[in-house]
Design a protein around this motif. Structure first.
Motif: not given
Length: 91
Positions: A47-48, A51-52, A54-57, A59, A62
């Motif tokens: 996940e770590r 994670r970046s 997922w944060n780029m769009g 979601d 997810r």
């Protein structure tokens, strides 16, 4: 369907087996999530790592990823064990 090595190893067409594993993993993930089980901690390091991404769009994917991972933790090992148990004993 040709009787190739890949077909014998996977128990069918590799793409078809992959598709079935994905669908069953998502279904089992939904069921386990409804029961309150969460083996997501097992893959905390993955996940770590992503994670970046997922944060780029991403979601929107997810929730699908979470259900897939939750189900795959159960489905893939069972599939693998069943493939080993049902493997031909030799020629």
């Amino acid at each position: 369907m040709p009787n190739t090595t890949m077909t014998r190893i996977f128990g069918g067409s590799p793409l078809a087996v992959l598709g079935r594993l994905i669908l069953v993993s998502i279904l089992v993930g939904v069921i386990l999530s409804a029961l309150g089980l969460d083996p997501f901690d097992i893959v905390r390091s993955i996940e770590r790592l992503i994670r970046s991404i997922w944060n780029m769009g991403f979601d929107a994917f997810r929730w699908l990823w979470r259900y897939f991972l939750l189900g795959a933790v159960i489905v893939v090992p069972i599939w693998f064990i069943m493939r080993l148990v049902n493997a031909p004993k030799g020629r």
